[in-house]
Motif scaffolding. Structure first.
Motif, PDB file in Angstrom:
ATOM      1  N   HIS A   1      33.680  14.424  22.557  1.00 21.27           N
ATOM      2  CA  HIS A   1      33.970  15.661  21.843  1.00 21.27           C
ATOM      3  C   HIS A   1      34.525  15.341  20.461  1.00 21.27           C
ATOM      4  O   HIS A   1      34.934  14.215  20.175  1.00 21.27           O
TER       5      HIS A   1
ATOM      6  N   GLU B   1      37.200  16.297  17.277  1.00 23.83           N
ATOM      7  CA  GLU B   1      38.502  16.876  16.985  1.00 23.83           C
ATOM      8  C   GLU B   1      38.652  17.014  15.472  1.00 23.83           C
ATOM      9  O   GLU B   1      38.611  16.005  14.756  1.00 23.83           O
TER      10      GLU B   1
ATOM     11  N   LYS C   1      26.105  13.862  24.621  1.00 27.70           N
ATOM     12  CA  LYS C   1      26.318  14.690  25.815  1.00 27.70           C
ATOM     13  C   LYS C   1      25.038  14.812  26.623  1.00 27.70           C
ATOM     14  O   LYS C   1      25.052  14.748  27.862  1.00 27.70           O
TER      15      LYS C   1
ATOM     16  N   THR D   1      32.854  11.936  28.836  1.00 25.53           N
ATOM     17  CA  THR D   1      32.472  13.004  27.910  1.00 25.53           C
ATOM     18  C   THR D   1      32.676  12.534  26.480  1.00 25.53           C
ATOM     19  O   THR D   1      33.238  11.460  26.236  1.00 25.53           O
TER      20      THR D   1
ATOM     21  N   LYS E   1      26.659  23.078  17.395  1.00 27.03           N
ATOM     22  CA  LYS E   1      27.250  24.301  17.951  1.00 27.03           C
ATOM     23  C   LYS E   1      26.125  25.172  18.497  1.00 27.03           C
ATOM     24  O   LYS E   1      25.704  26.158  17.870  1.00 27.03           O
TER      25      LYS E   1
ATOM     26  N   ALA F   1      27.443  14.072  18.621  1.00 24.90           N
ATOM     27  CA  ALA F   1      28.189  14.407  19.839  1.00 24.90           C
ATOM     28  C   ALA F   1      27.307  15.144  20.836  1.00 24.90           C
ATOM     29  O   ALA F   1      27.315  14.845  22.041  1.00 24.90           O
ATOM     30  N   GLU F   2      26.498  16.117  20.350  1.00 27.11           N
ATOM     31  CA  GLU F   2      25.602  16.852  21.246  1.00 27.11           C
ATOM     32  C   GLU F   2      24.557  15.932  21.845  1.00 27.11           C
ATOM     33  O   GLU F   2      24.197  16.038  23.018  1.00 27.11           O
TER      34      GLU F   2
ATOM     35  N   LEU G   1      35.493  11.520  16.292  1.00 30.60           N
ATOM     36  CA  LEU G   1      34.633  11.616  17.460  1.00 30.60           C
ATOM     37  C   LEU G   1      35.298  10.850  18.589  1.00 30.60           C
ATOM     38  O   LEU G   1      35.550   9.649  18.465  1.00 30.60           O
TER      39      LEU G   1
END
Length: 744
Positions: free
Chosen positions: A83, A85, A123, A81, A511, A119-120, A93
Motif C-alpha cells: 500500500h 502512504e 496487488k 500486501t 484508484k 502498487a495496484e 510504497l
C-alpha cells in the motif's frame, strides 16, 4: 545483456549496469520481470535512486551503488500486501510481508502516479493475476530535460524548437500560396522602392542645389519623387489588402483546427484541464497569433529586405561611415538572442494568469445563482481580485522586461548617428564627402534604425505570439479519439449484445473505480444499475459510450471489442438521457432534432408526442420555435427532460442509457416521463440508473455495485428476498421517504 526475460510493460525502465548485475545474480534464468522502476528518494531526507524489480516469484529492492539502505528481497509468496502512504512532498510504497518488517520505498510527488499503478500491479500479482499495467501514463516531467510540465501530459516549452512553431504557422498560409507569393513579391518590390527617395535627395542637393543647375533638373527629380510616392502608395494599399486577406484566412483555419481538435479530444483530456484555460487559447492566444500574422510577420519581412538593401547601399556609398553605422547592430542582436527565452517565459506566465482569470469569470457566471443564494458576492470579488492582481503582476513583469530591452536598443542605436555626424562632418571639411551624400547617409541611418528600434517592440509581440501558438498546438497535437482508425470494424447495425469481461477503470492511476466487472447483457434487455453514490454506476455507462476506455479487461458489443468498432458507428446507435440534460441555445425544435439534423417536422412531432412533450410545447408562446435560452434555462427541469427524451426517441438508438433521468422531479412530472421512457426502452438494450429504486421494477435484471464490483444481480423480487445490499438500500430509502412525509 540480461539473462532473464523482460515483459513489454511500459513499467520496464532501463537498469544501470550495477543494478543489472545484481538482478542477474538474484533471479533465475526463466523468471519474467513484470515491473522495473526507479524511485527518486532514498529516504525522507535524501534524494537518490533505488530500484524496484518485480518478477513472478520475487520483489527486489536494489541500490545502484553501495549506499544505505541495503538491498532487500521478498518472495511473492511471503508478501502479504502493498500500500501507499502519503507524506509531505511525496510518499512511500510499503511492501508488507507476513513475517518480518515492512520494506519502504520513498518517492517525491512527481512519481506518485507511477507508484500508484505499481502498487495496484503488485496487488494483482499477489492475487495470482496479471499486473495489467497501463500502456501509457500522463507525464509530469519532460522526458528530455526532466523539467516539470505546466500541465500533466502537456508539452515542455523549453524543448520546443521555435523554428518548428514558425514553420507550422507558415503551414496555415500554404493553402493560399498564390496570394502569399504575390504578397511576398509585392513586399519586396515596396521595400526596394523605399530605398530610392534618399538617393534622389542626394542628387538634388549635390547636382542641383549646391551647383546651381537649371530648374528643369529640379523639376525632374521632384517629379520622380512624386511618381515614386504614388507608386508606393498604390502598392502599399494592394499589399495591405493582400496581407489582410491571407492573414485572416490563415488565422480562421487555425481557429477551425483548434475547435476541431477540441471536438475530437477525449473526455479524459477535459478532466485534466480547466475550461477557462481552453477558452483562453481560443480567445487570447489565437488573437496573439492573429496579430503576428497580420502585422508582425509582414513588418519583419518588409523591413528585413529594407535593412539588407540599406546596408548594401551604405557600403556602396562610403564603406568607412557604413562601419560606424553598423557598430550598434551586433550588441542589439546579441542581447535579443539572449533575452528571447527570458521574455517568452514571462509572456507564458502572462498567458497562464489570463487562463486562470478566464476560468474564474466562467465559473462565476455559470454559478451566479449559487453565489447569490449564499451571499458570496464579496468572496467571489476577493477571489477575482487575487487573479486580477496576479495578471497585473505578470503583465508588469513582462512589460518591464521588454522596456529594459527597448531602452537598451535605443541607447545602442544613438551611437551610430553620433559617429556618422562627427566622422562624416570631418570628411566634408576635408572635401572627401559631399553634403548630399551625408544627408542621404543620415536618412538611411534612420531608415535602418527605425525598423531595429521597433523590432524591439515587435519582438515582445512575437514572443507572446509564439508562446500562444505553442499552447494552441499543444491542444491540436493532443491525442484525439480514434475516429479515423483505418482498421476499425464497421458496424452499421448493432444488435445490442453487451459483454463486460474483467473490465476495470480508474480515473486516476492506482484508484480503481471499477474492478473486474463481468456482465453479459442480451439484446433488448433492460438492466438497472443500483448502488450508493460513488460505486461506479455512471462510470460503467461511460465505458459503454466509450467516453473512456477500460484500464484493464474489455467490453464487447455483439462479440466485437468496443475499441475495435468504428467510433461513429458505435455512438450513432447509442442514446443518452442524463440527469441534467443539456440543451443548446436554440429553438425547441432544433434541440429535439439535434440527434438527427435532417429530421422533418413530422418526425419531430412524433418524437415529441412519444416523449409526452407536445402538450407543454404548444402552450408556449412560440411553440416549437421558442428559444430555450442558454443551457435551456427558460424551461423547467421536467420540460428539459422530456425534450431530451424526445431527442433520444428521434435518434432511435439500439442501446439506450438512462442516467438518473427521473431524479429531482415532482410525482406528476415523473409519471409523464416514466410513460415516455416506457415507450423509449421498447426494443432496445437499456442501462438505467434511477434515484428512486422502485422505478427500476420494470428492469429485467438489477445489477448492484459495491466498491466498484458487482455484488448482486437478479430481479427486484429476487434481490428483496435475498435481503442483501439491495434490500438494505430499499429499506433505507423507504424509511427516509416516510420521515420526509411525516415532516411534510
Amino acid at each position: 545483456m540480461s539473462q532473464f526475460n523482460e515483459s513489454k510493460s511500459h513499467f520496464i525502465e532501463q537498469l544501470p549496469e550495477t543494478v543489472l548485475d545484481k538482478v542477474g545474480k538474484a533471479i533465475g534464468p526463466f523468471e519474467e520481470v513484470t515491473i522495473q522502476v526507479t524511485t527518486d528518494m532514498v529516504d525522507t531526507h535524501r534524494y537518490g535512486s533505488r530500484w524496484l524489480v518485480v518478477t513472478n516469484h520475487r520483489l527486489l529492492v536494489l541500490a545502484p551503488d553501495d549506499s544505505t539502505p541495503e538491498d532487500m528481497q521478498i518472495s511473492m509468496q511471503s508478501l502479504k500486501t502493498v500500500h501507499m502512504e502519503p507524506m509531505v512532498g511525496g510518499g512511500r510504497l510499503m511492501l508488507v510481508p507476513y513475517d518480518g518488517e515492512s520494506v519502504c520505498l520513498f518517492y517525491s510527488n512527481s512519481l506518485s502516479l507511477k507508484f500508484a499503478e505499481v502498487a495496484e500491479g503488485i496487488k494483482r500479482l499477489i492475487d495470482g493475476d496479471e499486473p495489467n499495467l497501463p500502456l501509457e501514463m500522463d507525464q509530469t516531467r519532460c522526458h528530455k530535460c526532466n523539467r516539470l510540465l505546466p500541465e500533466k501530459g502537456g508539452i515542455c516549452p523549453a524543448c520546443i524548437k521555435k523554428t518548428d512553431t514558425l514553420f507550422r504557422l507558415l503551414g496555415f498560409i500554404m493553402p493560399y500560396k498564390t496570394q502569399a507569393l504575390l504578397l511576398v513579391i509585392l513586399t519586396l518590390f515596396t521595400a526596394m522602392l523605399q530605398l530610392a527617395p534618399p538617393y534622389i535627395i542626394k542628387f538634388i542637393i549635390d547636382d542641383v542645389l549646391t551647383t546651381g543647375q537649371s530648374a528643369d533638373q529640379l523639376y525632374f527629380y521632384v517629379g520622380l519623387l512624386f511618381g515614386l510616392s504614388v507608386i508606393l502608395w498604390v502598392s502599399e494599399i494592394v499589399r495591405r489588402w493582400l496581407n489582410t486577406w491571407v492573414g485572416f484566412r490563415a488565422i480562421e483555419d487555425l481557429r477551425t483546427g483548434l475547435f476541431g481538435a477540441l471536438q475530437l479530444l477525449p473526455l479524459r483530456f477535459y478532466d485534466k484541464r480547466k475550461i477557462g484555460s481552453l477558452i483562453s487559447r481560443m480567445n487570447n492566444d489565437s488573437e496573439l497569433v492573429e496579430d503576428y500574422m497580420i502585422f508582425d510577420a509582414p513588418f519583419i519581412l518588409s523591413n528585413a529586405v529594407l535593412v539588407i538593401g540599406i546596408i548594401i547601399l551604405l557600403f556602396t556609398m562610403n564603406w568607412e561611415l557604413a562601419l560606424f553605422v553598423l557598430l550598434p547592430v551586433p550588441p542589439i542582436i546579441i542581447v535579443a538572442s539572449l533575452v528571447w527565452d527570458y521574455l517568452e517565459d514571462y509572456w507564458r506566465r502572462w498567458s497562464i494568469q489570463w487562463s486562470r482569470l478566464t476560468t474564474h469569470i466562467s465559473e462565476s457566471i455559470n454559478g451566479i445563482r449559487v453565489i447569490k443564494a449564499f451571499s458570496q458576492e464579496a468572496y467571489e470579488g476577493e477571489r477575482f481580485e487575487e487573479h486580477n492582481q496576479s495578471l497585473r503582476k505578470a503583465s508588469v513583469s513582462s512589460e518591464r522586461s521588454w522596456l529594459v530591452f527597448f531602452l537598451m536598443t535605443n541607447f545602442f542605436m544613438s551611437f551610430g548617428a553620433f559617429f556618422v555626424w562627427y566622422f562624416g562632418g570631418l570628411q566634408i571639411l576635408d572635401n572627401k564627402l559631399q553634403l548630399g551624400e551625408l544627408m542621404a547617409f543620415i536618412a538611411y541611418i534612420w531608415m535602418l534604425y527605425t525598423p531595429l528600434q521597433w523590432f524591439s517592440d515587435y519582438y515582445s509581440f512575437i514572443v507572446r505570439a509564439f508562446a500562444g501558438a505553442e499552447r494552441i498546438f499543444e491542444v491540436i497535437d493532443a491525442n484525439s479519439e480514434p475516429f479515423d482508425q483505418t482498421d476499425a470494424v464497421p458496424m452499421p447495425l448493432i444488435k445490442g449484445h453487451v459483454n463486460f469481461r474483467k473490465a476495470a477503470f480508474a480515473y486516476d492511476p492506482g484508484k480503481n473505480v471499477l474492478r473486474d466487472i463481468d456482465l453479459e447483457v442480451r439484446p433488448n434487455e433492460m438492466i438497472g444499475l443500483v448502488g450508493e453514490s460513488g460505486v461506479g454506476k455512471s462510470t460503467l455507462i461511460n465505458l459503454i459510450t466509450r467516453f473512456y476506455d477500460a484500464s484493464r479487461g474489455s467490453i464487447e458489443i455483439d462479440g466485437v471489442d468496443i475499441r475495435d468498432i468504428r467510433l461513429a458507428d458505435l455512438r450513432s446507435q447509442i442514446g443518452l438521457v442524463a440527469q441534467q440534460s443539456f440543451l443548446f441555445n436554440g429553438t425547441i425544435a432544433e434541440n429535439i432534432a439535434y440527434s438527427k439534423q435532417d429530421a422533418s417536422f413530422e418526425e419531430i412531432l412524433r418524437a415529441s408526442y412519444a416523449a409526452n412533450a407536445h402538450e407543454f410545447i404548444i402552450k408556449k408562446p412560440d411553440g416549437y420555435d421558442m428559444l430555450v435560452g442558454e443551457q435551456g434555462r427558460r424551461l423547467a427541469g421536467g420540460e428539459k427532460q422530456r425534450i431530451a427524451i424526445a431527442r433520444a426517441i428521434l435518434h432511435d438508438p439500439k442501446i439506450l442509457i438512462l442516467d438518473e433521468a427521473t431524479s429531482s422531479l415532482d410525482t406528476a412530472t415523473e409519471k409523464k416521463i416514466q410513460e415516455a421512457i416506457a415507450r423509449l426502452v421498447a426494443g432496445r438494450t437499456t442501462f438505467a440508473i434511477a434515484h428512486r429504486l422502485s422505478t427500476l421494477r420494470a428492469a429485467n435484471r438489477l445489477v448492484v455495485l459495491d466498491a466498484g464490483r458487482i455484488a448482486e444481480t437478479g430481479s427486484h423480487t429476487e434481490l428483496m428476498a435475498r435481503k442483501g445490499i439491495f434490500y438494505r438500500l430499499v429499506k433505507t430509502q423507504q424509511e427516509s421517504s416516510a420521515i420526509m412525509a411525516v415532516k411534510g
